[in-house]
Design an enzyme around this catalytic site. Structure first.
Site, PDB file in Angstrom:
ATOM      1  N   MET A 106      -9.271   7.583   0.050  1.00 53.28           N
ATOM      2  CA  MET A 106     -10.115   7.983   1.178  1.00 53.28           C
ATOM      3  C   MET A 106     -10.685   9.377   0.934  1.00 53.28           C
ATOM      4  O   MET A 106      -9.970  10.264   0.465  1.00 53.28           O
ATOM      5  CB  MET A 106      -9.306   7.977   2.476  1.00 53.28           C
TER       6      MET A 106
ATOM      7  N   SER B 215       0.844  -1.197   0.000  1.00 57.68           N
ATOM      8  CA  SER B 215       0.000   0.000   0.000  1.00 57.68           C
ATOM      9  C   SER B 215       0.876   1.241   0.000  1.00 57.68           C
ATOM     10  O   SER B 215       1.645   1.475   0.939  1.00 57.68           O
ATOM     11  CB  SER B 215      -0.897   0.013   1.240  1.00 57.68           C
TER      12      SER B 215
ATOM     13  N   MET C  95     -12.383   3.821  -0.424  1.00 56.31           N
ATOM     14  CA  MET C  95     -13.016   4.044   0.879  1.00 56.31           C
ATOM     15  C   MET C  95     -13.763   5.369   0.795  1.00 56.31           C
ATOM     16  O   MET C  95     -13.375   6.373   1.401  1.00 56.31           O
ATOM     17  CB  MET C  95     -11.961   4.048   1.985  1.00 56.31           C
TER      18      MET C  95
ATOM     19  N   MET D 208     -11.260  -6.266   5.517  1.00 55.40           N
ATOM     20  CA  MET D 208     -10.437  -5.369   6.314  1.00 55.40           C
ATOM     21  C   MET D 208     -10.073  -6.067   7.625  1.00 55.40           C
ATOM     22  O   MET D 208     -10.946  -6.581   8.327  1.00 55.40           O
ATOM     23  CB  MET D 208     -11.186  -4.068   6.606  1.00 55.40           C
TER      24      MET D 208
ATOM     25  N   HIS E 125      -8.561   0.694  -3.933  1.00 52.16           N
ATOM     26  CA  HIS E 125      -9.499   0.404  -2.845  1.00 52.16           C
ATOM     27  C   HIS E 125     -10.216   1.699  -2.488  1.00 52.16           C
ATOM     28  O   HIS E 125      -9.628   2.592  -1.889  1.00 52.16           O
ATOM     29  CB  HIS E 125      -8.700  -0.161  -1.667  1.00 52.16           C
TER      30      HIS E 125
ATOM     31  N   PHE F 284      -6.858   4.562   8.608  1.00 51.61           N
ATOM     32  CA  PHE F 284      -5.521   4.892   9.091  1.00 51.61           C
ATOM     33  C   PHE F 284      -4.573   3.725   8.829  1.00 51.61           C
ATOM     34  O   PHE F 284      -4.946   2.557   8.997  1.00 51.61           O
ATOM     35  CB  PHE F 284      -5.527   5.184  10.597  1.00 51.61           C
ATOM     36  N   GLY F 285      -3.330   4.035   8.455  1.00 48.20           N
ATOM     37  CA  GLY F 285      -2.313   3.009   8.317  1.00 48.20           C
ATOM     38  C   GLY F 285      -1.664   2.719   9.664  1.00 48.20           C
ATOM     39  O   GLY F 285      -1.830   3.468  10.624  1.00 48.20           O
ATOM     40  N   GLY F 286      -0.921   1.622   9.736  1.00 49.62           N
ATOM     41  CA  GLY F 286      -0.135   1.304  10.924  1.00 49.62           C
ATOM     42  C   GLY F 286      -0.913   0.700  12.076  1.00 49.62           C
ATOM     43  O   GLY F 286      -0.398   0.625  13.196  1.00 49.62           O
TER      44      GLY F 286
ATOM     45  N   ASP G  56      -4.945   3.219  -1.644  1.00 51.56           N
ATOM     46  CA  ASP G  56      -5.989   3.464  -0.644  1.00 51.56           C
ATOM     47  C   ASP G  56      -6.604   4.844  -0.863  1.00 51.56           C
ATOM     48  O   ASP G  56      -6.006   5.865  -0.521  1.00 51.56           O
ATOM     49  CB  ASP G  56      -5.405   3.374   0.762  1.00 51.56           C
TER      50      ASP G  56
ATOM     51  N   HIS H 254      -1.193  -1.192  -4.312  1.00 52.61           N
ATOM     52  CA  HIS H 254      -2.472  -0.965  -3.636  1.00 52.61           C
ATOM     53  C   HIS H 254      -2.650   0.522  -3.375  1.00 52.61           C
ATOM     54  O   HIS H 254      -1.812   1.163  -2.732  1.00 52.61           O
ATOM     55  CB  HIS H 254      -2.520  -1.743  -2.319  1.00 52.61           C
TER      56      HIS H 254
ATOM     57  N   ASP I   6      -6.460  -6.700   4.207  1.00 51.98           N
ATOM     58  CA  ASP I   6      -5.828  -5.387   4.308  1.00 51.98           C
ATOM     59  C   ASP I   6      -5.833  -4.911   5.758  1.00 51.98           C
ATOM     60  O   ASP I   6      -6.897  -4.704   6.341  1.00 51.98           O
ATOM     61  CB  ASP I   6      -6.598  -4.394   3.426  1.00 51.98           C
ATOM     62  N   GLY I   7      -4.617  -4.736   6.320  1.00 52.65           N
ATOM     63  CA  GLY I   7      -4.496  -4.158   7.645  1.00 52.65           C
ATOM     64  C   GLY I   7      -3.644  -4.974   8.595  1.00 52.65           C
ATOM     65  O   GLY I   7      -3.967  -6.133   8.879  1.00 52.65           O
TER      66      GLY I   7
END
Length: 216
Positions: free
Chosen positions: A36, A7, A67, A136, A65, A142-144, A34, A32, A174-175
């Site tokens: 948002m 990502s 969102m 998910m 993806h 949020f990442g991390g 993301d 990937h 993902d995640g």
């Protein structure tokens, strides 16, 4: 074959083209993206313009993806920008079947996304229209974040549903993906793994991708 989709949410935004080029060199299977909107999720990241900008830096598939609320209105933009796969949240679309059809009409692969608390049954009626189903393993936005262990059971349930349907559908997660959580997901039936921080912060990103894939 297990595929890894780094990502670029975890990449250097100031050098995104170079980050994407390196990601392909490291052996990634997908890029990937993301997307948002600051509405469906709290953060705002990037959209079709970023997809178009990075397209020239890679020839591997771009996995977008979305969102976002009302994702159907963005489908043509991502097709024009060079996306290969578009996944949309069941929670954000009142007419998910029509959106999946539009994605395919635009020449891309289509998929749905389920948040951690959304049951597998939410995608049962459209499974024949999906090339991919993304689960998910963190709450989106949020990442991390840390991997939610309960998603492993959902992967198993989804794999059983797909097998019973007779359809050929990829299961993407993902995640919170790292070599340890990737192993759990693969054993449960997943075959596409999104990894952000674990790849882009690794001392050896190419080896990290291999570890996530289970090749080492």
């Amino acid at each position: 074959m297990i595929k890894v989709a780094p990502s670029i949410l975890s990449a250097d935004f100031a050098n995104m083209g170079e980050a994407v080029r390196k990601t392909q060199e490291w052996g990634a299977d997908y890029i990937h993206l993301d997307v948002m909107d600051g509405n469906f999720v709290p953060q705002i990241t990037f959209g079709a313009m970023m997809c178009k900008a990075i397209r020239k830096y890679t020839n591997i598939p771009i996995d977008a993806h979305l969102m976002v609320n009302d994702p159907r209105k963005y489908i043509e933009q991502f097709a024009d920008a060079g996306a290969d796969i578009v996944t949309v949240h069941t929670e954000a679309d009142k007419h998910i079947h029509g959106t999946l059809q539009k994605i395919k009409q635009c020449g891309m692969k289509a998929g749905v996304v389920l948040n951690p608390a959304t049951p597998i049954s939410a995608c049962e009626c459209v499974i024949e229209d999906c090339d991919m189903i993304l689960l998910m393993s963190v709450n989106p936005g949020f990442g991390g974040q840390k991997f939610i262990p309960g998603v492993v059971k959902k992967i198993q349930q989804l794999k059983n549903m797909i097998d019973k349907s007779g359809c050929s559908v990829d299961i993407e997660i993902d995640g919170g993906i790292n070599p340890e959580t990737a192993k759990l997901c693969i054993e449960a039936g997943a075959n596409v793994l999104v990894a952000g921080n674990s790849v882009f912060t690794a001392q050896d990103p190419a080896r990290m991708i291999k570890l996530i894939r289970g090749a080492e």
